[in-house]
Motif scaffolding. Structure first.
Motif, PDB file in Angstrom:
ATOM      1  N   THR A 136     -23.380 -29.050   3.449  1.00  0.00           N
ATOM      2  CA  THR A 136     -23.816 -27.862   4.184  1.00  0.00           C
ATOM      3  C   THR A 136     -22.597 -27.094   4.671  1.00  0.00           C
ATOM      4  O   THR A 136     -21.663 -27.679   5.218  1.00  0.00           O
ATOM      5  CB  THR A 136     -24.690 -28.262   5.382  1.00  0.00           C
ATOM      6  N   VAL A 137     -22.612 -25.775   4.481  1.00  0.00           N
ATOM      7  CA  VAL A 137     -21.479 -24.924   4.848  1.00  0.00           C
ATOM      8  C   VAL A 137     -21.940 -23.872   5.850  1.00  0.00           C
ATOM      9  O   VAL A 137     -22.895 -23.133   5.593  1.00  0.00           O
ATOM     10  CB  VAL A 137     -20.873 -24.231   3.619  1.00  0.00           C
ATOM     11  N   CYS A 138     -21.261 -23.808   6.991  1.00  0.00           N
ATOM     12  CA  CYS A 138     -21.550 -22.785   7.993  1.00  0.00           C
ATOM     13  C   CYS A 138     -20.840 -21.486   7.618  1.00  0.00           C
ATOM     14  O   CYS A 138     -19.638 -21.493   7.331  1.00  0.00           O
ATOM     15  CB  CYS A 138     -21.078 -23.239   9.380  1.00  0.00           C
ATOM     16  N   VAL A 139     -21.580 -20.391   7.647  1.00  0.00           N
ATOM     17  CA  VAL A 139     -21.017 -19.071   7.365  1.00  0.00           C
ATOM     18  C   VAL A 139     -21.143 -18.234   8.632  1.00  0.00           C
ATOM     19  O   VAL A 139     -22.241 -18.038   9.147  1.00  0.00           O
ATOM     20  CB  VAL A 139     -21.749 -18.392   6.198  1.00  0.00           C
ATOM     21  N   ALA A 140     -20.002 -17.741   9.131  1.00  0.00           N
ATOM     22  CA  ALA A 140     -20.018 -16.974  10.372  1.00  0.00           C
ATOM     23  C   ALA A 140     -20.531 -15.562  10.161  1.00  0.00           C
ATOM     24  O   ALA A 140     -21.265 -15.020  10.989  1.00  0.00           O
ATOM     25  CB  ALA A 140     -18.616 -16.942  10.979  1.00  0.00           C
ATOM     26  N   ASP A 141     -20.154 -14.950   9.049  1.00  0.00           N
ATOM     27  CA  ASP A 141     -20.537 -13.564   8.776  1.00  0.00           C
ATOM     28  C   ASP A 141     -20.885 -13.432   7.307  1.00  0.00           C
ATOM     29  O   ASP A 141     -20.010 -13.476   6.433  1.00  0.00           O
ATOM     30  CB  ASP A 141     -19.385 -12.623   9.137  1.00  0.00           C
ATOM     31  N   ALA A 142     -22.166 -13.278   7.010  1.00  0.00           N
ATOM     32  CA  ALA A 142     -22.624 -13.205   5.624  1.00  0.00           C
ATOM     33  C   ALA A 142     -22.064 -12.002   4.885  1.00  0.00           C
ATOM     34  O   ALA A 142     -21.932 -12.019   3.656  1.00  0.00           O
ATOM     35  CB  ALA A 142     -24.153 -13.183   5.581  1.00  0.00           C
ATOM     36  N   THR A 195     -24.966 -23.990  -6.739  1.00  0.00           N
ATOM     37  CA  THR A 195     -24.114 -24.959  -7.418  1.00  0.00           C
ATOM     38  C   THR A 195     -22.871 -24.238  -7.910  1.00  0.00           C
ATOM     39  O   THR A 195     -22.967 -23.206  -8.575  1.00  0.00           O
ATOM     40  CB  THR A 195     -24.844 -25.602  -8.611  1.00  0.00           C
ATOM     41  N   LEU A 196     -21.689 -24.779  -7.572  1.00  0.00           N
ATOM     42  CA  LEU A 196     -20.418 -24.168  -7.939  1.00  0.00           C
ATOM     43  C   LEU A 196     -19.714 -25.049  -8.958  1.00  0.00           C
ATOM     44  O   LEU A 196     -19.537 -26.249  -8.732  1.00  0.00           O
ATOM     45  CB  LEU A 196     -19.518 -23.991  -6.713  1.00  0.00           C
ATOM     46  N   THR A 197     -19.299 -24.467 -10.065  1.00  0.00           N
ATOM     47  CA  THR A 197     -18.572 -25.191 -11.095  1.00  0.00           C
ATOM     48  C   THR A 197     -17.268 -24.449 -11.367  1.00  0.00           C
ATOM     49  O   THR A 197     -17.280 -23.309 -11.830  1.00  0.00           O
ATOM     50  CB  THR A 197     -19.378 -25.300 -12.394  1.00  0.00           C
ATOM     51  N   THR A 198     -16.151 -25.096 -11.049  1.00  0.00           N
ATOM     52  CA  THR A 198     -14.843 -24.478 -11.225  1.00  0.00           C
ATOM     53  C   THR A 198     -14.110 -25.140 -12.385  1.00  0.00           C
ATOM     54  O   THR A 198     -13.876 -26.355 -12.358  1.00  0.00           O
ATOM     55  CB  THR A 198     -13.991 -24.586  -9.948  1.00  0.00           C
ATOM     56  N   GLY A 199     -13.770 -24.354 -13.389  1.00  0.00           N
ATOM     57  CA  GLY A 199     -13.073 -24.887 -14.550  1.00  0.00           C
ATOM     58  C   GLY A 199     -13.861 -25.994 -15.216  1.00  0.00           C
ATOM     59  O   GLY A 199     -15.059 -25.853 -15.483  1.00  0.00           O
ATOM     60  N   THR A 200     -13.197 -27.114 -15.453  1.00  0.00           N
ATOM     61  CA  THR A 200     -13.861 -28.261 -16.085  1.00  0.00           C
ATOM     62  C   THR A 200     -14.303 -29.295 -15.057  1.00  0.00           C
ATOM     63  O   THR A 200     -14.702 -30.404 -15.416  1.00  0.00           O
ATOM     64  CB  THR A 200     -12.909 -28.933 -17.090  1.00  0.00           C
ATOM     65  N   GLY A 201     -14.227 -28.937 -13.779  1.00  0.00           N
ATOM     66  CA  GLY A 201     -14.612 -29.872 -12.731  1.00  0.00           C
ATOM     67  C   GLY A 201     -16.109 -30.096 -12.655  1.00  0.00           C
ATOM     68  O   GLY A 201     -16.911 -29.356 -13.244  1.00  0.00           O
ATOM     69  N   ALA A 202     -16.506 -31.133 -11.929  1.00  0.00           N
ATOM     70  CA  ALA A 202     -17.925 -31.447 -11.760  1.00  0.00           C
ATOM     71  C   ALA A 202     -18.591 -30.405 -10.870  1.00  0.00           C
ATOM     72  O   ALA A 202     -17.959 -29.845  -9.970  1.00  0.00           O
ATOM     73  CB  ALA A 202     -18.081 -32.837 -11.148  1.00  0.00           C
ATOM     74  N   PRO A 203     -19.862 -30.108 -11.107  1.00  0.00           N
ATOM     75  CA  PRO A 203     -20.591 -29.149 -10.262  1.00  0.00           C
ATOM     76  C   PRO A 203     -20.649 -29.624  -8.808  1.00  0.00           C
ATOM     77  O   PRO A 203     -20.760 -30.819  -8.528  1.00  0.00           O
ATOM     78  CB  PRO A 203     -21.995 -29.119 -10.890  1.00  0.00           C
ATOM     79  N   VAL A 204     -20.557 -28.682  -7.883  1.00  0.00           N
ATOM     80  CA  VAL A 204     -20.604 -28.969  -6.456  1.00  0.00           C
ATOM     81  C   VAL A 204     -21.791 -28.237  -5.856  1.00  0.00           C
ATOM     82  O   VAL A 204     -21.894 -27.008  -5.971  1.00  0.00           O
ATOM     83  CB  VAL A 204     -19.296 -28.508  -5.762  1.00  0.00           C
ATOM     84  N   ALA A 205     -22.709 -28.973  -5.232  1.00  0.00           N
ATOM     85  CA  ALA A 205     -23.907 -28.373  -4.647  1.00  0.00           C
ATOM     86  C   ALA A 205     -23.676 -28.101  -3.164  1.00  0.00           C
ATOM     87  O   ALA A 205     -23.243 -28.994  -2.428  1.00  0.00           O
ATOM     88  CB  ALA A 205     -25.107 -29.297  -4.824  1.00  0.00           C
ATOM     89  N   ILE A 206     -23.950 -26.874  -2.737  1.00  0.00           N
ATOM     90  CA  ILE A 206     -23.789 -26.519  -1.330  1.00  0.00           C
ATOM     91  C   ILE A 206     -25.064 -25.882  -0.797  1.00  0.00           C
ATOM     92  O   ILE A 206     -25.847 -25.299  -1.549  1.00  0.00           O
ATOM     93  CB  ILE A 206     -22.601 -25.560  -1.107  1.00  0.00           C
ATOM     94  N   THR A 207     -25.251 -26.007   0.507  1.00  0.00           N
ATOM     95  CA  THR A 207     -26.339 -25.331   1.209  1.00  0.00           C
ATOM     96  C   THR A 207     -25.720 -24.478   2.301  1.00  0.00           C
ATOM     97  O   THR A 207     -24.934 -24.973   3.115  1.00  0.00           O
ATOM     98  CB  THR A 207     -27.307 -26.346   1.850  1.00  0.00           C
ATOM     99  N   LEU A 208     -26.034 -23.191   2.310  1.00  0.00           N
ATOM    100  CA  LEU A 208     -25.444 -22.275   3.275  1.00  0.00           C
ATOM    101  C   LEU A 208     -26.315 -22.153   4.520  1.00  0.00           C
ATOM    102  O   LEU A 208     -27.542 -22.106   4.431  1.00  0.00           O
ATOM    103  CB  LEU A 208     -25.264 -20.888   2.636  1.00  0.00           C
ATOM    104  N   THR A 209     -25.670 -22.128   5.664  1.00  0.00           N
ATOM    105  CA  THR A 209     -26.382 -21.922   6.921  1.00  0.00           C
ATOM    106  C   THR A 209     -25.609 -20.911   7.759  1.00  0.00           C
ATOM    107  O   THR A 209     -24.373 -20.909   7.758  1.00  0.00           O
ATOM    108  CB  THR A 209     -26.549 -23.246   7.704  1.00  0.00           C
ATOM    109  N   LEU A 210     -26.324 -20.027   8.427  1.00  0.00           N
ATOM    110  CA  LEU A 210     -25.698 -18.964   9.199  1.00  0.00           C
ATOM    111  C   LEU A 210     -25.426 -19.452  10.617  1.00  0.00           C
ATOM    112  O   LEU A 210     -26.358 -19.774  11.360  1.00  0.00           O
ATOM    113  CB  LEU A 210     -26.600 -17.732   9.217  1.00  0.00           C
ATOM    114  N   SER A 211     -24.157 -19.506  10.991  1.00  0.00           N
ATOM    115  CA  SER A 211     -23.783 -20.034  12.300  1.00  0.00           C
ATOM    116  C   SER A 211     -23.575 -18.940  13.333  1.00  0.00           C
ATOM    117  O   SER A 211     -23.461 -19.225  14.528  1.00  0.00           O
ATOM    118  CB  SER A 211     -22.495 -20.859  12.179  1.00  0.00           C
TER     119      SER A 211
END
Length: 252
Positions: A136-142, A195-211
């Motif tokens: 989970t990732v907190c976002v201060a300003d969308a 889901t974020l996939t950078t280059g040949t790296g493994a996919p990274v799943a995130i959930t955004l929340t507004l802080s």
């Protein structure tokens, strides 16, 4: 009108409750990490009043955050919630300003703050989305959110896809570039999953929340990150505060 007996146990309990509620987080001590047999008694986010005592058992480890900085208590033993050594406020504020300021988030949109990134392996600001960490990732300003990638020396791409796969965007990274704006085509809303996939790296799943707008003090900011479940950002905040505390006290 019914009178209130100020000597009654009920009145005493109400008085203590009101005092606890009236005490701001910044005036108390906050538990930010805990492990061991007593972890349940001192969960992250627990606010301790200055007079509180912590009874720790063997293998207990509790990290506290207050206006002086951080300190880690290790059991067994009985400990005061009040830190014994005050950190250099100016040193701490300087170290934390770029990390926590929402304005700092905007300043690094085009380029990278290479010194901070090289030393910590993390984004130069806790409000920047880390493309390498799931959770989970907190976002201060969308409206001004940014994305960071490690290993900025090489060119690459990051593919961002919604959880349903209905929306997708690709970001191109130039050599030396580690921060850029979150794509406007992908909305940042409460609970949005990507889901974020950078280059040949493994996919990274995130959930955004507004802080919301960042709090003005570190304890309140940590409380928000704990309440929202933004563990990676909390870790970065605590580690930076601990480093500032050690530096100001002359630690190695």
């Amino acid at each position: 009108m019914r009178s209130i007996d100020i000597r009654s146990p009920r009145f005493a309990a109400l008085f203590l409750l009101a005092a606890a509620v009236a005490t701001p987080v910044s005036a108390a001590t906050l538990v930010v990490r805990s492990a061991g047999p007593s972890a349940g008694a001192y969960p992250p986010g627990k606010v301790l009043q200055p007079s509180a005592k912590l009874a720790l058992k063997a293998n207990d480890q509790v990290t506290l955050l207050d206006e002086h900085g951080t300190r880690t208590l290790r059991g067994p033993g009985s400990f005061s919630a009040t830190a014994t050594a005050a950190a250099d406020t100016d040193t701490g504020n300087t170290a934390l300003a770029a990390l926590t300021s929402q304005r700092g988030d905007r300043r690094v949109r085009i380029g990278a703050v290479r010194g901070v990134e090289a030393e910590t392996g993390r984004p130069p600001n806790i409000w920047i989305v880390d493309a390498s960490r799931a959770g989970t990732v907190c976002v201060a300003d969308a409206s001004s959110a940014n994305l960071w990638r490690p290993g900025a020396d090489l060119p690459t791409k990051t593919i961002i896809a919604s959880a349903t796969g209905a929306a997708k965007a690709t970001l191109d990274w130039s050599p030396g570039q580690s921060v850029q704006a979150w794509p406007s085509s992908l909305p940042i809303t409460e609970g949005a999953r990507y889901t974020l996939t950078t280059g040949t790296g493994a996919p990274v799943a995130i959930t955004l929340t507004l802080s919301g707008k960042p709090e003005s003090d570190v304890q309140a900011m940590a409380s928000t990150l704990i309440a929202k479940g933004c563990t990676a950002q909390l870790d970065q905040l605590v580690e930076t505060t601990a480093a500032a505390t050690k530096a100001s006290s002359g630690g190695e």
